[in-house]
Motif scaffolding. Structure first.
Motif, PDB file in Angstrom:
ATOM      1  N   GLY A  77       0.785  -1.227   0.000  1.00  0.00           N
ATOM      2  CA  GLY A  77       0.000   0.000   0.000  1.00  0.00           C
ATOM      3  C   GLY A  77       0.815   1.275   0.000  1.00  0.00           C
ATOM      4  O   GLY A  77       0.336   2.332   0.402  1.00  0.00           O
ATOM      5  N   ASN A  78       2.057   1.186  -0.479  1.00  0.00           N
ATOM      6  CA  ASN A  78       2.920   2.366  -0.547  1.00  0.00           C
ATOM      7  C   ASN A  78       3.416   2.504  -1.978  1.00  0.00           C
ATOM      8  O   ASN A  78       4.269   1.733  -2.433  1.00  0.00           O
ATOM      9  CB  ASN A  78       4.102   2.219   0.423  1.00  0.00           C
ATOM     10  N   GLY A  79       2.859   3.480  -2.699  1.00  0.00           N
ATOM     11  CA  GLY A  79       3.164   3.622  -4.110  1.00  0.00           C
ATOM     12  C   GLY A  79       4.627   3.905  -4.405  1.00  0.00           C
ATOM     13  O   GLY A  79       5.158   3.462  -5.417  1.00  0.00           O
ATOM     14  N   ILE A  80       5.287   4.640  -3.518  1.00  0.00           N
ATOM     15  CA  ILE A  80       6.701   4.959  -3.734  1.00  0.00           C
ATOM     16  C   ILE A  80       7.549   3.702  -3.629  1.00  0.00           C
ATOM     17  O   ILE A  80       8.417   3.437  -4.477  1.00  0.00           O
ATOM     18  CB  ILE A  80       7.171   6.034  -2.734  1.00  0.00           C
ATOM     19  N   LEU A  81       7.303   2.892  -2.591  1.00  0.00           N
ATOM     20  CA  LEU A  81       8.020   1.626  -2.463  1.00  0.00           C
ATOM     21  C   LEU A  81       7.742   0.726  -3.659  1.00  0.00           C
ATOM     22  O   LEU A  81       8.647   0.042  -4.160  1.00  0.00           O
ATOM     23  CB  LEU A  81       7.618   0.913  -1.169  1.00  0.00           C
ATOM     24  N   GLN A  82       6.500   0.712  -4.109  1.00  0.00           N
ATOM     25  CA  GLN A  82       6.122  -0.144  -5.231  1.00  0.00           C
ATOM     26  C   GLN A  82       6.885   0.246  -6.493  1.00  0.00           C
ATOM     27  O   GLN A  82       7.405  -0.621  -7.209  1.00  0.00           O
ATOM     28  CB  GLN A  82       4.616  -0.057  -5.468  1.00  0.00           C
ATOM     29  N   ARG A  83       6.963   1.551  -6.778  1.00  0.00           N
ATOM     30  CA  ARG A  83       7.684   1.998  -7.972  1.00  0.00           C
ATOM     31  C   ARG A  83       9.173   1.705  -7.862  1.00  0.00           C
ATOM     32  O   ARG A  83       9.809   1.291  -8.833  1.00  0.00           O
ATOM     33  CB  ARG A  83       7.442   3.488  -8.201  1.00  0.00           C
ATOM     34  N   CYS A  84       9.734   1.928  -6.687  1.00  0.00           N
ATOM     35  CA  CYS A  84      11.164   1.642  -6.491  1.00  0.00           C
ATOM     36  C   CYS A  84      11.448   0.162  -6.695  1.00  0.00           C
ATOM     37  O   CYS A  84      12.447  -0.217  -7.315  1.00  0.00           O
ATOM     38  CB  CYS A  84      11.601   2.065  -5.101  1.00  0.00           C
ATOM     39  N   LEU A  85      10.553  -0.689  -6.171  1.00  0.00           N
ATOM     40  CA  LEU A  85      10.801  -2.123  -6.292  1.00  0.00           C
ATOM     41  C   LEU A  85      10.644  -2.586  -7.739  1.00  0.00           C
ATOM     42  O   LEU A  85      11.401  -3.452  -8.190  1.00  0.00           O
ATOM     43  CB  LEU A  85       9.878  -2.929  -5.381  1.00  0.00           C
ATOM     44  N   ALA A  86       9.694  -2.027  -8.467  1.00  0.00           N
ATOM     45  CA  ALA A  86       9.510  -2.426  -9.862  1.00  0.00           C
ATOM     46  C   ALA A  86      10.806  -2.222 -10.643  1.00  0.00           C
ATOM     47  O   ALA A  86      11.227  -3.099 -11.411  1.00  0.00           O
ATOM     48  CB  ALA A  86       8.374  -1.629 -10.498  1.00  0.00           C
ATOM     49  N   GLU A  87      11.453  -1.081 -10.443  1.00  0.00           N
ATOM     50  CA  GLU A  87      12.733  -0.838 -11.122  1.00  0.00           C
ATOM     51  C   GLU A  87      13.804  -1.800 -10.624  1.00  0.00           C
ATOM     52  O   GLU A  87      14.561  -2.383 -11.410  1.00  0.00           O
ATOM     53  CB  GLU A  87      13.201   0.602 -10.897  1.00  0.00           C
ATOM     54  N   THR A  88      13.860  -1.997  -9.319  1.00  0.00           N
ATOM     55  CA  THR A  88      14.908  -2.842  -8.738  1.00  0.00           C
ATOM     56  C   THR A  88      14.750  -4.295  -9.159  1.00  0.00           C
ATOM     57  O   THR A  88      15.742  -4.976  -9.463  1.00  0.00           O
ATOM     58  CB  THR A  88      14.885  -2.733  -7.203  1.00  0.00           C
ATOM     59  N   VAL A  89      13.515  -4.777  -9.206  1.00  0.00           N
ATOM     60  CA  VAL A  89      13.282  -6.165  -9.619  1.00  0.00           C
ATOM     61  C   VAL A  89      13.650  -6.357 -11.089  1.00  0.00           C
ATOM     62  O   VAL A  89      14.249  -7.369 -11.462  1.00  0.00           O
ATOM     63  CB  VAL A  89      11.817  -6.575  -9.357  1.00  0.00           C
ATOM     64  N   SER A  90      13.291  -5.395 -11.936  1.00  0.00           N
ATOM     65  CA  SER A  90      13.645  -5.527 -13.352  1.00  0.00           C
ATOM     66  C   SER A  90      15.161  -5.546 -13.538  1.00  0.00           C
ATOM     67  O   SER A  90      15.687  -6.328 -14.339  1.00  0.00           O
ATOM     68  CB  SER A  90      13.011  -4.405 -14.171  1.00  0.00           C
ATOM     69  N   ARG A  91      15.863  -4.715 -12.788  1.00  0.00           N
ATOM     70  CA  ARG A  91      17.328  -4.711 -12.882  1.00  0.00           C
ATOM     71  C   ARG A  91      17.912  -6.000 -12.312  1.00  0.00           C
ATOM     72  O   ARG A  91      18.899  -6.534 -12.830  1.00  0.00           O
ATOM     73  CB  ARG A  91      17.894  -3.482 -12.164  1.00  0.00           C
ATOM     74  N   SER A  92      17.281  -6.545 -11.284  1.00  0.00           N
ATOM     75  CA  SER A  92      17.714  -7.830 -10.734  1.00  0.00           C
ATOM     76  C   SER A  92      17.540  -8.943 -11.763  1.00  0.00           C
ATOM     77  O   SER A  92      18.377  -9.852 -11.865  1.00  0.00           O
ATOM     78  CB  SER A  92      16.918  -8.181  -9.477  1.00  0.00           C
ATOM     79  N   SER A  93      16.446  -8.884 -12.531  1.00  0.00           N
ATOM     80  CA  SER A  93      16.196  -9.900 -13.552  1.00  0.00           C
ATOM     81  C   SER A  93      17.296  -9.898 -14.604  1.00  0.00           C
ATOM     82  O   SER A  93      17.721 -10.957 -15.087  1.00  0.00           O
ATOM     83  CB  SER A  93      14.834  -9.671 -14.206  1.00  0.00           C
ATOM     84  N   LEU A  94      17.772  -8.714 -14.955  1.00  0.00           N
ATOM     85  CA  LEU A  94      18.899  -8.618 -15.881  1.00  0.00           C
ATOM     86  C   LEU A  94      20.145  -9.272 -15.297  1.00  0.00           C
ATOM     87  O   LEU A  94      20.876  -9.992 -15.975  1.00  0.00           O
ATOM     88  CB  LEU A  94      19.200  -7.151 -16.191  1.00  0.00           C
TER      89      LEU A  94
END
Length: 232
Positions: free
Chosen positions: A149-166
Motif C-alpha cells: 500500500g505504498n506507491g513509492i516503495l512499489q515503484r522503487c521495487l519495480a525498477e529494482t526487480v527488473s534490474r535484478s532480472s537482468l
C-alpha cells in the motif's frame, strides 16, 4: 497508404504497450542482457513511427532496462558486478520494509491471492517451464509491493526487480531457479501469522541466497554463430 497497426489508439497506450512488451520480456528472461533492440524492427512489430519507439526507449533507459549507445542503437542493459552488489543491497532493504507492511495490512483475500500465486509457481516448477517460473517469481515480489500500500516503495521495487532480472539472466549458472518456491511459501506463512519481523528476516535471507548463487566474476561473452547453432 498502409494504416498503422496502432492507429486510433491513444499515444500513451501505444507507448505503454511497447514499454510493457520489453519490460515483461526482460522479467521473463526472454530478452537477455546485451540483446539489440533495433528501432526499425520495433517500428515494424508495433506499427509505429520512430519517434514513438525512441520515446519508449528513452523511458526504458531512464529505468535502467535499456542502454542507449550513441550511433549504435539500443541494447538491453548489461549490469556490472558492482551494479549487481548495489542493486541487491537496495532490494533487501526495500523488500524487508515491504513485507513488514504487508504483514500489518494484508486482508484474508490478499493472503488467499498470494497462496494461489504460489500454486501457480509450483505448477510451473513441476512442468519445468523456466520462463514462466522466472516471470511468476518476479510477480510474487511485485505483488507483495502492491499489497504494502505504498506507491513509492512499489515503484522503487519495480525498477529494482527488473534490474535484478537482468543480473540473474547475466550471472546465474544454467539450471538454477530464479527464486526458491519454498522460501516464498515461508514468507507468506510469516505474513499470514502477522509476524513482520520474521517475514522481513526471511525475505532478507531469501534475497541474500539469490545473490550468493550468482557468479559475478564470470566473464560473459557474446556467443558465436556456431554456439548459437549448437555446433560448439
Amino acid at each position: 497508404m498502409r494504416r498503422s497497426a496502432e492507429a486510433g489508439r491513444p499515444a500513451d497506450a501505444v507507448e505503454q504497450r511497447i514499454y510493457s512488451a520489453v519490460f515483461d520480456s526482460v522479467m521473463a528472461q526472454r530478452l537477455a542482457p546485451g540483446t539489440k533492440l533495433p528501432e526499425a524492427a520495433l517500428c515494424t512489430l508495433f506499427g509505429v513511427t520512430r519517434s514513438v519507439v525512441r520515446k519508449v526507449l528513452q523511458r526504458l533507459a531512464h529505468d535502467h532496462i535499456v542502454e542507449l549507445r550513441p550511433n549504435r542503437g539500443a541494447i538491453v542493459a548489461v549490469p556490472s558486478a558492482e551494479d549487481s552488489r548495489q542493486i541487491f543491497e537496495a532490494r533487501r532493504a526495500l523488500e524487508a520494509a515491504i513485507v513488514a507492511l504487508v504483514a500489518a495490512r494484508a486482508t484474508a483475500a490478499d493472503l488467499q491471492a498470494l497462496r494461489e500465486q504460489l500454486q501457480q509457481e509450483q505448477a510451473a516448477m513441476h512442468r519445468f517451464d523456466q520462463p514462466a517460473w522466472a516471470r511468476l517469481a518476479s510477480a510474487f515480489h511485485l505483488r507483495l509491493a502492491e499489497l504494502a500500500g505504498n506507491g513509492i516503495l512499489q515503484r522503487c521495487l519495480a525498477e529494482t526487480v527488473s534490474r535484478s532480472s537482468l543480473i540473474v539472466a547475466l550471472h546465474e549458472p544454467p539450471g538454477n531457479a530464479p527464486c526458491e518456491h519454498e522460501e516464498h511459501a515461508a514468507i507468506v506463512e510469516a505474513i499470514t501469522q502477522g509476524d513482520a519481523a520474521r517475514a522481513a528476516a526471511l525475505m532478507h535471507q531469501h534475497l541474500h541466497a539469490l545473490e550468493q548463487h550468482l557468479r559475478l566474476d564470470r566473464t560473459v561473452s557474446e556467443p558465436s554463430l556456431a554456439e548459437r547453432l549448437g555446433l560448439r
